[in-house]
Motif scaffolding. Structure first.
Motif, PDB file in Angstrom:
ATOM      1  N   PHE A   1       0.849  -1.181   0.000  1.00  0.00           N
ATOM      2  CA  PHE A   1       0.000   0.000   0.000  1.00  0.00           C
ATOM      3  C   PHE A   1       0.893   1.242   0.000  1.00  0.00           C
ATOM      4  O   PHE A   1       1.542   1.543   1.003  1.00  0.00           O
ATOM      5  CB  PHE A   1      -0.918  -0.005   1.222  1.00  0.00           C
ATOM      6  N   ALA A   2       0.936   1.924  -1.140  1.00  0.00           N
ATOM      7  CA  ALA A   2       1.742   3.143  -1.276  1.00  0.00           C
ATOM      8  C   ALA A   2       0.832   4.339  -1.027  1.00  0.00           C
ATOM      9  O   ALA A   2      -0.085   4.599  -1.816  1.00  0.00           O
ATOM     10  CB  ALA A   2       2.361   3.218  -2.664  1.00  0.00           C
ATOM     11  N   CYS A   3       1.054   5.048   0.073  1.00  0.00           N
ATOM     12  CA  CYS A   3       0.147   6.106   0.511  1.00  0.00           C
ATOM     13  C   CYS A   3       0.714   7.488   0.202  1.00  0.00           C
ATOM     14  O   CYS A   3       1.916   7.726   0.338  1.00  0.00           O
ATOM     15  CB  CYS A   3      -0.129   5.972   1.999  1.00  0.00           C
ATOM     16  N   HIS A   4      -0.166   8.388  -0.171  1.00  0.00           N
ATOM     17  CA  HIS A   4       0.197   9.753  -0.532  1.00  0.00           C
ATOM     18  C   HIS A   4      -0.892  10.695  -0.009  1.00  0.00           C
ATOM     19  O   HIS A   4      -2.042  10.296   0.118  1.00  0.00           O
ATOM     20  CB  HIS A   4       0.294   9.901  -2.050  1.00  0.00           C
ATOM     21  N   PRO A   5      -0.558  11.974   0.224  1.00  0.00           N
ATOM     22  CA  PRO A   5       0.791  12.527   0.352  1.00  0.00           C
ATOM     23  C   PRO A   5       1.295  12.389   1.788  1.00  0.00           C
ATOM     24  O   PRO A   5       0.520  12.031   2.681  1.00  0.00           O
ATOM     25  CB  PRO A   5       0.568  13.996  -0.012  1.00  0.00           C
ATOM     26  N   HIS A   6       2.552  12.696   2.002  1.00  0.00           N
ATOM     27  CA  HIS A   6       3.110  12.627   3.353  1.00  0.00           C
ATOM     28  C   HIS A   6       2.548  13.730   4.237  1.00  0.00           C
ATOM     29  O   HIS A   6       2.251  13.513   5.408  1.00  0.00           O
ATOM     30  CB  HIS A   6       4.636  12.744   3.283  1.00  0.00           C
ATOM     31  N   GLY A   7       2.384  14.933   3.648  1.00  0.00           N
ATOM     32  CA  GLY A   7       1.968  16.060   4.466  1.00  0.00           C
ATOM     33  C   GLY A   7       3.050  16.437   5.454  1.00  0.00           C
ATOM     34  O   GLY A   7       4.222  16.090   5.278  1.00  0.00           O
ATOM     35  N   VAL A   8       2.677  17.117   6.520  1.00  0.00           N
ATOM     36  CA  VAL A   8       3.652  17.494   7.550  1.00  0.00           C
ATOM     37  C   VAL A   8       3.825  16.359   8.550  1.00  0.00           C
ATOM     38  O   VAL A   8       4.921  15.851   8.763  1.00  0.00           O
ATOM     39  CB  VAL A   8       3.210  18.787   8.266  1.00  0.00           C
ATOM     40  N   LEU A   9       2.724  15.925   9.160  1.00  0.00           N
ATOM     41  CA  LEU A   9       2.789  14.845  10.149  1.00  0.00           C
ATOM     42  C   LEU A   9       1.978  13.621   9.721  1.00  0.00           C
ATOM     43  O   LEU A   9       1.625  12.788  10.558  1.00  0.00           O
ATOM     44  CB  LEU A   9       2.294  15.351  11.507  1.00  0.00           C
ATOM     45  N   SER A  10       1.657  13.518   8.431  1.00  0.00           N
ATOM     46  CA  SER A  10       0.958  12.339   7.899  1.00  0.00           C
ATOM     47  C   SER A  10      -0.331  12.058   8.656  1.00  0.00           C
ATOM     48  O   SER A  10      -0.621  10.924   9.050  1.00  0.00           O
ATOM     49  CB  SER A  10       1.871  11.111   7.954  1.00  0.00           C
ATOM     50  N   VAL A  11      -1.143  13.086   8.847  1.00  0.00           N
ATOM     51  CA  VAL A  11      -2.345  12.969   9.663  1.00  0.00           C
ATOM     52  C   VAL A  11      -3.338  11.978   9.054  1.00  0.00           C
ATOM     53  O   VAL A  11      -3.926  11.151   9.760  1.00  0.00           O
ATOM     54  CB  VAL A  11      -3.003  14.350   9.839  1.00  0.00           C
ATOM     55  N   GLY A  12      -3.555  12.054   7.731  1.00  0.00           N
ATOM     56  CA  GLY A  12      -4.490  11.136   7.094  1.00  0.00           C
ATOM     57  C   GLY A  12      -4.033   9.695   7.180  1.00  0.00           C
ATOM     58  O   GLY A  12      -4.840   8.776   7.390  1.00  0.00           O
ATOM     59  N   TRP A  13      -2.752   9.473   7.010  1.00  0.00           N
ATOM     60  CA  TRP A  13      -2.188   8.119   7.106  1.00  0.00           C
ATOM     61  C   TRP A  13      -2.386   7.569   8.512  1.00  0.00           C
ATOM     62  O   TRP A  13      -2.718   6.392   8.695  1.00  0.00           O
ATOM     63  CB  TRP A  13      -0.709   8.176   6.743  1.00  0.00           C
ATOM     64  N   ILE A  14      -2.185   8.427   9.501  1.00  0.00           N
ATOM     65  CA  ILE A  14      -2.340   8.012  10.894  1.00  0.00           C
ATOM     66  C   ILE A  14      -3.787   7.665  11.194  1.00  0.00           C
ATOM     67  O   ILE A  14      -4.097   6.601  11.749  1.00  0.00           O
ATOM     68  CB  ILE A  14      -1.845   9.136  11.835  1.00  0.00           C
ATOM     69  N   SER A  15      -4.715   8.563  10.832  1.00  0.00           N
ATOM     70  CA  SER A  15      -6.116   8.410  11.223  1.00  0.00           C
ATOM     71  C   SER A  15      -6.854   7.349  10.421  1.00  0.00           C
ATOM     72  O   SER A  15      -7.668   6.598  10.974  1.00  0.00           O
ATOM     73  CB  SER A  15      -6.852   9.749  11.060  1.00  0.00           C
ATOM     74  N   ASN A  16      -6.576   7.279   9.120  1.00  0.00           N
ATOM     75  CA  ASN A  16      -7.396   6.448   8.235  1.00  0.00           C
ATOM     76  C   ASN A  16      -6.742   5.140   7.794  1.00  0.00           C
ATOM     77  O   ASN A  16      -7.386   4.328   7.139  1.00  0.00           O
ATOM     78  CB  ASN A  16      -7.787   7.245   6.990  1.00  0.00           C
TER      79      ASN A  16
END
Length: 426
Positions: A207-222
Motif C-alpha cells: 500500500f503506497a500512501c500519498h501525500p506525506h503532508g507534515v505529520l501524515s495525519v491522514g495516514w495516521i487516522s485512516n
C-alpha cells in the motif's frame, strides 16, 4: 521501559472506561439518530455486524434500547498533542541537549550547528559508538565549564542517546491501540477510509500512501490506526523513516506499543523491506517521505514520486500487488514556511526533518481541526515476479503506477469536494 509500558497501559485503560449510556427514550428525544464517527458507522440493525456499503464499511449494531454517548473532543486533542510531541520533539530534544552542553564554550548558534552535524554522522553508526561519542563530548564540555546546567544537559543528551540503544521500550498495549483507533479519527470534522477495499487480499500487498503532508495525519487516522483497514488488509507492517523509528526515543514508545496480531511499525530501510517482503508480509508506507514534507504547501496536492522507484523495484522482485492510496485534505492540515528548499532536501538525506509549520493558532503543533480527511484506496496493479528487474522494467511499472495514482485522484476528487483539484507530481 517496563514502567513506561505500565503507565501507557493504565492511561489507555482509564480513557477507555465505559461512558454513560442513553436510554431509548433519550434517543427518541434526540431524534433517534446515532452519529457516524470516523470509519465506523453506528446504526440500529436487526442483525449483527455486516458489510453494508460495498467497500467493507463495518456496521455496529448496539442494543435497541441503548447507545454510547461520547461527544467529547478533548481526548482526541490530547492524543494528537502527545503524538505531535513524540514524533516532532524526539530528535530536536536530543540536539538541543547536546548543543546545550557545548554552548558555554561556543555559543548557542554554533553549539546547535555542531549538534546537528554530529547527529547527521552518529545516526549512521552503531548506537554504542554514538553513546560513547556523545558522552565524551558533552561531559568534557561540562567539566571545562563547571556549570550545573551544562552538566544536566550532558546527562540528558547521553541518557537519550543510550536509551535509543534499547531494542524495545515497552510491550504491545491493546488498550492504547484501541483508544488511538477510536480517537484519531474523531479529531477532524470528517475522517474516513473509502475506495476499492473489496479488492484487497491479505498478504503480498503493498500500500503506497500519498501525500506525506507534515505529520501524515491522514495516514495516521485512516490507515495505520484504523480498524477498518486492519480488518481488510489483515496482518500488515507500516514503514516509517528509520531515524524516527530507531532514534526518536519518544516516538518509539508509540511504535513499540502498537505491536500486535495486526502487524507493527518498522523502519523503511532496505534490509527491513527485504526481510518483510521475502516472507510475503503486506507492507504499507509513504514513498514520498521527508521530501514530500519539505515540499508541502498549504492547499496544494503534491506528491514526490518521479525519483521514487525503489518500492516498485521491490514489488517486482517479490511479485506484489501494488495499491495506490491517496488522502484528500492532507494539504489543509498545516501552514508551512518555504525557502532554502535545496538545503532542506539535502538535510533530509541524513534523516533530519526540515519543516517549519503551524496548525491551530493557539497550539501550532496540532493540525487544523476543521478539515475533511478522505482516504481512497485504489485497485491494485498486479506486478509480475522478476527476481532482477531491469531499469527499463522498473520505469515501465513505475509509469503505470503514476497513471494509476493520477487516475485514483481524478476519479474521487469530486467526491472529496475538490472537482477542480490537480495532482502535481514532483
Amino acid at each position: 521501559s517496563i514502567g513506561l509500558g505500565l503507565w501507557v497501559r493504565a492511561g489507555a485503560a482509564w480513557l477507555l472506561r465505559p461512558r454513560r449510556l442513553l436510554t431509548s427514550s433519550q434517543l427518541a428525544a434526540m431524534g433517534g439518530s446515532v452519529r457516524a464517527v470516523g470509519s465506523v458507522t453506528e446504526t440500529p440493525r436487526s442483525a449483527g455486524p455486516s458489510f453494508v456499503d460495498g467497500v467493507g464499511s463495518k456496521a455496529v449494531a448496539p442494543p435497541a434500547a441503548e447507545a454510547t454517548q461520547d461527544h467529547s473532543w478533548w481526548p482526541s486533542l490530547l492524543l494528537f498533542l502527545a503524538s505531535g510531541v513524540a514524533w516532532v520533539a524526539s530528535i530536536p530534544l536530543l540536539m538541543i541537549t547536546l548543543g546545550g552542553s557545548m554552548q558555554p564554550l561556543v555559543g548557542w548558534p554554533l553549539g546547535l550547528g555542531l549538534a546537528v552535524g554530529m547527529f547527521s554522522v552518529l545516526v549512521q553508526v552503531d548506537q554504542r559508538i554514538a553513546t560513547g561519542v556523545v558522552f565524551v563530548v558533552s561531559f568534557t564540555c561540562a567539566a571545562v565549564t563547571g556549570s550545573k546546567w551544562t552538566f544536566g544537559a550532558a546527562v540528558a543528551a547521553t541518557g537519550l542517546t543510550a536509551l535509543n540503544g534499547i531494542t524495545r521500550l515497552c510491550p504491545g498495549c491493546p488498550e492504547l491501540l484501541e483508544f488511538q483507533c477510536q480517537r484519531y479519527a474523531r479529531y477532524h470534522r470528517l475522517s474516513q477510509l473509502r475506495g476499492a477495499l473489496h479488492t484487497v487480499q491479505p498478504g503480498r500487498s503493498f500500500f503506497a500512501c500519498h501525500p506525506h503532508g507534515v505529520l501524515s495525519v491522514g495516514w495516521i487516522s485512516n490507515v495505520v490506526w484504523n480498524r477498518r483497514f486492519h480488518h481488510v488488509a489483515g496482518r500488515c507492517f507500516y514503514l516509517i523513516d528509520k531515524t524516527l523509528r530507531n532514534k526518536g526515543l519518544l516516538a518509539r514508545l508509540f511504535c513499540d506499543a502498537y505491536e500486535g496480531p495486526h502487524g507493527g511499525l518498522r523502519d523503511n530501510s532496505q534490509n527491513t523491506m527485504k526481510q518483510l517482503m521475502a516472507k510475503g508480509e503486506s507492507v504499507c508506507m509513504i514513498p514520498g517521505a521527508y521530501q514530500e514534507a519539505t515540499c508541502f504547501t498549504y492547499g496544494k496536492d503534491r506528491v514526490a514520486l518521479n525519483k521514487r522507484r525503489g518500492f516498485v523495484k521491490y514489488c517486482l522482485r517479490h511479485g506484489y500487488r501494488l495499491h495506490p492510496v491517496y488522502t484528500f485534505g492532507e494539504s489543509d492540515t498545516y501552514y508551512t514556511v518555504g525557502g532554502f528548499e535545496s538545503f532542506r532536501l539535502w538535510l533530509n538525506q541524513w534523516g533530519i526533518p526540515t519543516v517549519v509549520f503551524w496548525g491551530l493558532s493557539w497550539c501550532p503543533m496540532l493540525p487544523r481541526r476543521n478539515v475533511e480527511l478522505l482516504t481512497f484506496l485504489g485497485e491494485p496493479l498486479e506486478l509480475p515476479k522478476i527476481e532482477e528487474p531491469t531499469s527499463e522494467q522498473v520505469d515501465e511499472w513505475h509509469g503505470k503506477y503514476v497513471e494509476a495514482l493520477r487516475g485514483l485522484f481524478d476519479q474521487h476528487k469530486a467526491e472529496a469536494g475538490r472537482p477542480d483539484a490537480f495532482l502535481e507530481i514532483l
